[in-house]
Design a protein around this motif. Structure first.
Motif, PDB file in Angstrom:
ATOM      1  N   LEU A   1       0.823  -1.210   0.000  1.00  0.00           N
ATOM      2  CA  LEU A   1       0.000   0.000   0.000  1.00  0.00           C
ATOM      3  C   LEU A   1       0.855   1.257   0.000  1.00  0.00           C
ATOM      4  CD1 LEU A   1      -2.792  -1.141   2.457  1.00  0.00           C
ATOM      5  CD2 LEU A   1      -3.018  -0.725   0.006  1.00  0.00           C
ATOM      6  N   VAL A   2       2.002   1.210   0.683  1.00  0.00           N
ATOM      7  CA  VAL A   2       2.907   2.360   0.642  1.00  0.00           C
ATOM      8  C   VAL A   2       3.410   2.592  -0.786  1.00  0.00           C
ATOM      9  CG1 VAL A   2       5.167   3.180   1.386  1.00  0.00           C
ATOM     10  CG2 VAL A   2       3.598   2.220   3.063  1.00  0.00           C
ATOM     11  N   GLY A   3       3.773   1.519  -1.477  1.00  0.00           N
ATOM     12  CA  GLY A   3       4.212   1.655  -2.858  1.00  0.00           C
ATOM     13  C   GLY A   3       3.113   2.176  -3.768  1.00  0.00           C
ATOM     14  N   MET A   4       1.896   1.704  -3.568  1.00  0.00           N
ATOM     15  CA  MET A   4       0.779   2.189  -4.380  1.00  0.00           C
ATOM     16  C   MET A   4       0.510   3.667  -4.125  1.00  0.00           C
ATOM     17  SD  MET A   4      -1.772  -1.079  -3.950  1.00  0.00           S
ATOM     18  CE  MET A   4      -3.026  -0.489  -5.081  1.00  0.00           C
ATOM     19  N   ALA A   5       0.511   4.055  -2.849  1.00  0.00           N
ATOM     20  CA  ALA A   5       0.261   5.463  -2.520  1.00  0.00           C
ATOM     21  C   ALA A   5       1.368   6.354  -3.068  1.00  0.00           C
ATOM     22  CB  ALA A   5       0.135   5.625  -1.004  1.00  0.00           C
ATOM     23  N   GLY A   6       2.617   5.908  -2.959  1.00  0.00           N
ATOM     24  CA  GLY A   6       3.714   6.702  -3.499  1.00  0.00           C
ATOM     25  C   GLY A   6       3.633   6.857  -5.007  1.00  0.00           C
ATOM     26  N   THR A   7       3.304   5.779  -5.698  1.00  0.00           N
ATOM     27  CA  THR A   7       3.163   5.855  -7.158  1.00  0.00           C
ATOM     28  C   THR A   7       2.020   6.780  -7.561  1.00  0.00           C
ATOM     29  OG1 THR A   7       3.991   3.580  -7.326  1.00  0.00           O
ATOM     30  CG2 THR A   7       2.843   4.493  -9.241  1.00  0.00           C
ATOM     31  N   ALA A   8       0.880   6.662  -6.864  1.00  0.00           N
ATOM     32  CA  ALA A   8      -0.264   7.518  -7.179  1.00  0.00           C
ATOM     33  C   ALA A   8       0.045   8.983  -6.912  1.00  0.00           C
ATOM     34  CB  ALA A   8      -1.474   7.065  -6.366  1.00  0.00           C
ATOM     35  N   ALA A   9       0.669   9.265  -5.771  1.00  0.00           N
ATOM     36  CA  ALA A   9       0.982  10.659  -5.443  1.00  0.00           C
ATOM     37  C   ALA A   9       1.971  11.262  -6.429  1.00  0.00           C
ATOM     38  CB  ALA A   9       1.532  10.728  -4.015  1.00  0.00           C
ATOM     39  N   LEU A  10       2.992  10.495  -6.796  1.00  0.00           N
ATOM     40  CA  LEU A  10       3.975  11.011  -7.754  1.00  0.00           C
ATOM     41  C   LEU A  10       3.346  11.245  -9.118  1.00  0.00           C
ATOM     42  CD1 LEU A  10       6.873  11.747  -8.457  1.00  0.00           C
ATOM     43  CD2 LEU A  10       7.330   9.319  -8.893  1.00  0.00           C
ATOM     44  N   GLY A  11       2.512  10.313  -9.573  1.00  0.00           N
ATOM     45  CA  GLY A  11       1.854  10.499 -10.858  1.00  0.00           C
ATOM     46  C   GLY A  11       0.934  11.704 -10.873  1.00  0.00           C
ATOM     47  N   LEU A  12       0.155  11.898  -9.805  1.00  0.00           N
ATOM     48  CA  LEU A  12      -0.743  13.058  -9.737  1.00  0.00           C
ATOM     49  C   LEU A  12       0.048  14.360  -9.678  1.00  0.00           C
ATOM     50  CD1 LEU A  12      -3.388  11.672  -7.230  1.00  0.00           C
ATOM     51  CD2 LEU A  12      -3.752  12.148  -9.651  1.00  0.00           C
ATOM     52  N   HIS A  13       1.147  14.346  -8.958  1.00  0.00           N
ATOM     53  CA  HIS A  13       1.958  15.562  -8.876  1.00  0.00           C
ATOM     54  C   HIS A  13       2.565  15.917 -10.228  1.00  0.00           C
ATOM     55  CE1 HIS A  13       4.726  18.571  -7.345  1.00  0.00           C
ATOM     56  NE2 HIS A  13       5.732  17.896  -7.882  1.00  0.00           N
ATOM     57  N   LEU A  14       3.072  14.903 -10.950  1.00  0.00           N
ATOM     58  CA  LEU A  14       3.630  15.182 -12.273  1.00  0.00           C
ATOM     59  C   LEU A  14       2.575  15.685 -13.240  1.00  0.00           C
ATOM     60  CD1 LEU A  14       6.050  12.125 -12.668  1.00  0.00           C
ATOM     61  CD2 LEU A  14       6.676  14.506 -12.233  1.00  0.00           C
ATOM     62  N   LEU A  15       1.348  15.219 -13.066  1.00  0.00           N
ATOM     63  CA  LEU A  15       0.248  15.689 -13.917  1.00  0.00           C
ATOM     64  C   LEU A  15      -0.255  17.071 -13.513  1.00  0.00           C
ATOM     65  CD1 LEU A  15      -1.833  12.416 -14.317  1.00  0.00           C
ATOM     66  CD2 LEU A  15      -0.553  13.592 -16.101  1.00  0.00           C
ATOM     67  N   GLY A  16       0.173  17.571 -12.348  1.00  0.00           N
ATOM     68  CA  GLY A  16      -0.297  18.860 -11.870  1.00  0.00           C
ATOM     69  C   GLY A  16      -1.657  18.827 -11.228  1.00  0.00           C
ATOM     70  N   ALA A  17      -2.137  17.646 -10.855  1.00  0.00           N
ATOM     71  CA  ALA A  17      -3.471  17.553 -10.273  1.00  0.00           C
ATOM     72  C   ALA A  17      -3.526  18.114  -8.864  1.00  0.00           C
ATOM     73  CB  ALA A  17      -3.931  16.090 -10.257  1.00  0.00           C
ATOM     74  N   ASP A  18      -2.391  18.170  -8.160  1.00  0.00           N
ATOM     75  CA  ASP A  18      -2.409  18.677  -6.790  1.00  0.00           C
ATOM     76  C   ASP A  18      -2.674  20.170  -6.736  1.00  0.00           C
ATOM     77  OD1 ASP A  18      -0.061  19.107  -8.097  1.00  0.00           O
ATOM     78  OD2 ASP A  18       1.234  18.765  -6.357  1.00  0.00           O
ATOM     79  N   ALA A  19      -2.620  20.856  -7.877  1.00  0.00           N
ATOM     80  CA  ALA A  19      -2.948  22.283  -7.889  1.00  0.00           C
ATOM     81  C   ALA A  19      -4.436  22.535  -7.817  1.00  0.00           C
ATOM     82  CB  ALA A  19      -2.375  22.931  -9.149  1.00  0.00           C
ATOM     83  N   ALA A  20      -5.254  21.526  -8.080  1.00  0.00           N
ATOM     84  CA  ALA A  20      -6.702  21.691  -8.087  1.00  0.00           C
ATOM     85  C   ALA A  20      -7.379  21.145  -6.849  1.00  0.00           C
ATOM     86  CB  ALA A  20      -7.307  21.027  -9.319  1.00  0.00           C
TER      87      ALA A  20
END
Length: 513
Positions: A5-24
């Motif tokens: 689950l830590v690996g899944m959460a890290g992958t999801a967070a990194l992917g969303l950050h690279l996509l710029g989704a954390d700005a919304a």
């Protein structure tokens, strides 16, 4: 389990950050929701739009897409740590112990997933005043555009802009906890089953010898090829990102969805038919020429033949997939022990094994890679914004094609391995008969047949002079040389002959007087 689950959460967070989704919105909530989606959970977006003085406008959204990049990371980590805990059990493990271990992992996984489902809620509010429209002088458009509009439209537009300033839009999402827990349990159980089937060095209960000898080599070969294909897709995405103006978005999309695209292309290259449609902004995310084929509001068939009519290079996909299947067949053959089978019998066994595994795996890929995403904002029954993407494959036909292609690849790979003399050369210890393969040195002492003593660890024979016990015994000479050809002290007594027997007690070298 926690590392998965830590690996899944890290992958999801990194992917969303690279996509710029954390700005919304909140990265924490979006990460939790994405992990739930990756294990087959359900996320329900909700919305309420109030604009132009109209109340009750609703955002209708339905999303059914799993980010397989996040799910693949979790599956690899979950399977690795679960299998590592079983390797110390020996050659066999009781069925009850295996079941208890698997159930404990599932319970812990569901408890943690429930926490993620609780955290996967968020609401994003879009304020019209934050768009800067309240700073338009006189609520008019710049350059006097409203004055040049015909009829009443020019007079109404400035008033509507002032209404737009007060517009509020709230878009949120929530996780369906019950559905997500059921889907998560099925996902985790499936991952553990696939891991046990594909791991050649993990013990199984007594009586599962056929799984060790036949199914596990084919399963491990197919899983290895699928993971290798995803790695190739990530490498291609990295190459594309190097020449893109926004490399972060390319890498983020590949990190989350590379397996989606790769595992959709593999069944397509094996001639599994698909149906699909794409509308709105989601058409732009499709590669060429898929976007040209699916653009429009109606559902259309998607196949290699139709894509090749738009771009002849699509046939290279078929060649690549067939080479990949042949490699899976060769890999399965070198991992399958031949035993006493003839070459045609051995090829038939490998064909049945890989055909069975591929027949089960290909429909699973088609089901996992399916996409259903529709979003629209409706105002008084009129769709103002619309986007949709639907892709679904023919699962029954995927089953039949998987059996056929897998059997052909298994037979061809076995014949190639036999021609090279490599059949069974990489067979795991558990795939061999009892006692065979338990020790690796020296090989000659543990092959089937009568007992054969192990070779000595030093060179034998008397010629090289390395083993004094193998040299002939010489008789005592006048110079006092005794023993097996080694110099002795002068005057030393010779050892008694067998006829004389041992010397009597007394002074060494002297007889009793």
């Amino acid at each position: 389990m926690s590392w998965a689950l830590v690996g899944m959460a890290g992958t999801a967070a990194l992917g969303l950050h690279l996509l710029g989704a954390d700005a919304a919105g909140s990265l924490r909530s979006m990460t939790a929701a994405l992990v739930v989606l990756a294990v087959g959970g359900s996320v329900t977006p909700t919305g309420n739009v109030s604009a132009f003085g109209l109340e009750g406008a609703a955002a209708r959204t339905a999303v059914d897409i799993a980010p397989l990049g996040v799910g693949l990371v979790g599956a690899l980590l979950l399977g690795f740590f679960f299998l590592r805990s079983l390797r110390s059990a020996g050659r066999e493990i009781p069925g009850t112990e295996l079941a208890v271990r698997a159930v404990s992992v599932l319970v812990l996984f569901l408890v943690t997933l429930g926490g993620l489902a609780w955290a996967g809620h968020d609401v994003i509010t879009i304020d019209g005043a934050g768009l800067g429209l309240d700073r338009v002088p006189g609520n008019d458009l710049p350059g006097g555009i409203a004055d040049r509009l015909p009829g009443e439209l020019g007079g109404l537009l400035p008033d509507r802009i002032s209404d737009l300033v007060d517009a509020k839009a709230t878009v949120g999402f929530s996780v369906d906890t019950g559905t997500s827990l059921v889907s998560g349990a099925a996902w985790a159980a499936g991952v553990l089953a696939i891991a046990l089937l594909a791991s050649r060095g993990t013990p199984l209960p007594r009586g599962w010898d056929a799984v060790h000898r036949v199914l596990r080599p084919a399963s491990s070969a197919l899983v290895a090829v699928l993971v290798m294909a995803v790695a190739a897709g990530l490498a291609a995405a990295g190459y594309a990102a190097a020449g893109d103006e926004r490399p972060g978005r390319v890498l983020g999309a590949a990190l989350l969805g590379a397996p989606n695209g790769v595992w959709l292309a593999l069944p397509l290259g094996l001639f599994v038919p698909w149906q699909g449609r794409a509308t709105g902004a989601l058409v732009e995310v499709l590669p060429s020429p898929v976007d040209a084929l699916l653009s429009g509001g109606d559902e259309r068939p998607l196949s290699v033949g139709r894509l090749a009519e738009l771009d002849g290079r699509v046939w290279l996909l078929v060649v690549a997939v067939l080479v990949m299947m042949l490699y899976a067949g060769v890999l399965a053959a070198v991992r399958t022990p031949r035993e006493d089978l003839s070459r045609p019998g051995y090829a038939g066994q490998c064909a049945v094994a890989l055909g069975t595994v591929t027949g089960l795996g290909l429909p699973l890929l088609v089901w996992w890679a399916g996409v259903s995403a529709d979003a629209s904002v409706s105002v008084l029954g009129f769709d103002a914004i619309g986007a949709g993407l639907v892709l679904s494959g023919n699962v029954p036909l995927a089953l039949l094609l998987g059996v056929g292609w897998g059997a052909a690849a298994g037979a061809a790979g076995a014949l190639l391995a036999c021609a090279a003399g490599a059949e069974g050369s990489r067979a795991a210890r558990l795939a061999l008969p009892d006692g065979e393969g338990d020790r690796t040195y020296p090989d000659l002492a543990y092959v089937p047949g009568p007992y054969r003593p192990s070779p000595s660890y030093r060179p034998g024979g008397a010629a090289d002079g390395t083993n004094p016990y193998l040299r002939p015994v010489r008789e005592v000479g006048d110079a006092g040389r005794v023993g097996p050809g080694t110099p002795g002290r002068a005057g030393a007594a010779a050892p008694p002959s067998p006829e004389e027997g041992p010397p009597p007690p007394g002074v060494p070298g002297r007889g009793r007087k």
